[in-house]
Design an enzyme around this catalytic site. Structure first.
Site, PDB file in Angstrom:
ATOM      1  CG  ASN A  87      -5.148   4.994   6.367  1.00 52.03           C
ATOM      2  OD1 ASN A  87      -6.124   5.970   6.531  1.00 52.03           O
ATOM      3  ND2 ASN A  87      -4.043   4.173   6.022  1.00 52.03           N
TER       4      ASN A  87
ATOM      5  NE  ARG B  67      -3.247   0.171  -0.282  1.00 51.70           N
ATOM      6  CZ  ARG B  67      -3.902   0.338  -1.138  1.00 51.70           C
ATOM      7  NH1 ARG B  67      -3.509  -0.262  -2.250  1.00 51.70           N
ATOM      8  NH2 ARG B  67      -4.285   1.658  -1.480  1.00 51.70           N
TER       9      ARG B  67
ATOM     10  NE  ARG C 271      -5.865  -2.205  12.560  1.00 51.25           N
ATOM     11  CZ  ARG C 271      -4.411  -2.657  12.060  1.00 51.25           C
ATOM     12  NH1 ARG C 271      -5.760  -3.683  11.560  1.00 51.25           N
ATOM     13  NH2 ARG C 271      -3.524  -2.359  12.934  1.00 51.25           N
TER      14      ARG C 271
ATOM     15  CB  CYS D   6      -0.521   6.759   8.998  1.00 50.29           C
ATOM     16  SG  CYS D   6      -1.353   5.373   9.668  1.00 50.29           S
ATOM     17  CB  THR D   7      -1.028   6.666  13.641  1.00 51.87           C
ATOM     18  OG1 THR D   7      -0.826   6.342  14.236  1.00 51.87           O
ATOM     19  CG2 THR D   7      -3.024   6.076  12.932  1.00 51.87           C
TER      20      THR D   7
ATOM     21  CB  THR E 242      -2.383   1.357  19.202  1.00 50.84           C
ATOM     22  OG1 THR E 242      -1.615   2.891  18.285  1.00 50.84           O
ATOM     23  CG2 THR E 242      -2.864   2.157  20.583  1.00 50.84           C
ATOM     24  CE  LYS E 243       4.843  -2.023  19.170  1.00 55.69           C
ATOM     25  NZ  LYS E 243       6.078  -3.252  19.200  1.00 55.69           N
TER      26      LYS E 243
END
Length: 342
Positions: free
Chosen positions: A318, A12, A236, A155-156, A213-214
């Site tokens: 994202n 992606r 998600r 992306c986050t 999540t980190k």
């Protein structure tokens, strides 16, 4: 000087990097000389040309044996599973963009360097032993020529870090929580199937699925002063692209919601132009598909409670936003040169 890049991993992000390069008009600055992807050449060409999220690529794409042609440009296709065996020296590669989502350690970065690349940029968070982690628009000025193995964060992280910086600079953040509402990803199942994470055994199109999540660690990597002061959770959702982030922070100075919006709108028009955008239109997630910004603040959702608790909603594509930041960081790494004693 045109920067010669190679892309390792053409999923992606890798494909969106190529598309973003051609759509953004930066081909005079960056040229793709090679793509390393284990998939077959026909599949590589097909998925670059046709994309469910971003539509048909405007450039002509064709494949002849192990050459990919985008317009008149020829890109060598490789299918090498071992980093050290990649021909980066032969191809005079300046920067490898490792978009596998798998590799991210210093050891992996050094393998690219030993293969002949001058610098490496990972498209995902790496270990603390990397030379730098960059969130473009916030800390790219900290890059040095000697920084050869760099992470572009996530992306986050790219979405939320500019907003945290703006709020902290203006009001002084004491603590915060983040909820990432993220589109489904390739590590989820189409139908129920086995996965080490039992929640990810479930069909991605049928459930809202909490995942690990980190992001909190990503925040403190950029802003160490927030160690143990931010927490994050992630879910998600059954969409294929675009993410929303709910950011809540307690601040030292009293503030009103309208003042927060004025601050963020001014930043979007000024110092963070091109990185942060601001809207008060009644939009939904699909409206932010193919948006090149790292963060789009939804001013209609800003709330302040008790003068010190701020809640904001921030959108990002994202894939597309992050791919554009990969190009920005690549240019920043090249701009400081390839002397490695600095």
């Amino acid at each position: 000087m045109t920067i010669r890049i190679a892309i390792n991993g053409f999923g992606r992000i890798g494909r969106n990097v190529v598309r973003a390069l051609y759509e953004s008009g930066r081909r005079a600055e960056i040229t793709v000389v090679a793509i390393n992807e284990l998939a077959d050449a026909a599949g590589i060409a097909h998925l670059l040309k046709y994309d469910t999220s971003h539509g048909r690529f405007a450039w002509d794409v064709r494949q002849e044996r192990e050459q990919l042609f985008v317009g008149d440009d020829s890109i060598r296709l490789l299918h090498e599973p071992t980093i050290a065996a990649l021909p980066w020296r032969e191809l005079a590669v300046d920067v490898v963009l490792d978009c596998t989502g798998v590799y991210g350690s210093r050891e992996h970065g050094e393998a690219h360097l030993q293969a002949g690349a001058k610098k490496v940029l990972f498209s995902h968070p790496g270990g603390n032993d990397l030379d730098a982690t960059v969130v473009y628009g916030v800390n790219q000025d900290e890059l040095r020529a000697g920084h050869r193995i760099v992470s572009n964060a996530s992306c986050t992280t790219n979405c939320i870090i500019p907003i945290i910086k703006l709020l902290d600079d203006a009001y002084g953040i004491e603590s915060g929580t983040v909820t990432t509402i993220h589109s489904a990803m390739h590590d989820q199942q189409v139908i129920d199937a086995y996965h080490p994470d039992l929640r990810r055994t479930r069909a991605a199109s049928q459930s809202i699925i909490p995942v690990d999540t980190k992001l909190a660690a990503g925040i403190t990597r950029i802003f160490p002063q927030f160690n143990d002061r931010f927490e994050a959770i992630a879910v998600r959702v059954p969409t294929i692209n675009v993410t929303a982030i709910d950011l809540s922070v307690t601040v030292k100075k009293p503030v009103k919601a309208c003042e927060v919006n004025q601050l963020l709108q001014k930043a979007a028009q000024g110092a963070f132009h091109g990185i942060v955008d601001y809207t008060e239109l009644p939009l939904v997630s699909t409206d932010f598909n193919h948006d090149p910004h790292s963060a789009i603040v939804d001013g209609t959702q800003t709330r302040v409670s008790g003068a010190h608790l701020i809640k904001t909603l921030v959108w990002c594509d994202n894939e597309w936003g992050f791919a554009n930041r990969m190009l920005d960081t690549t240019l920043a790494m090249a701009a400081i040169g390839f002397r490695f004693d600095a």
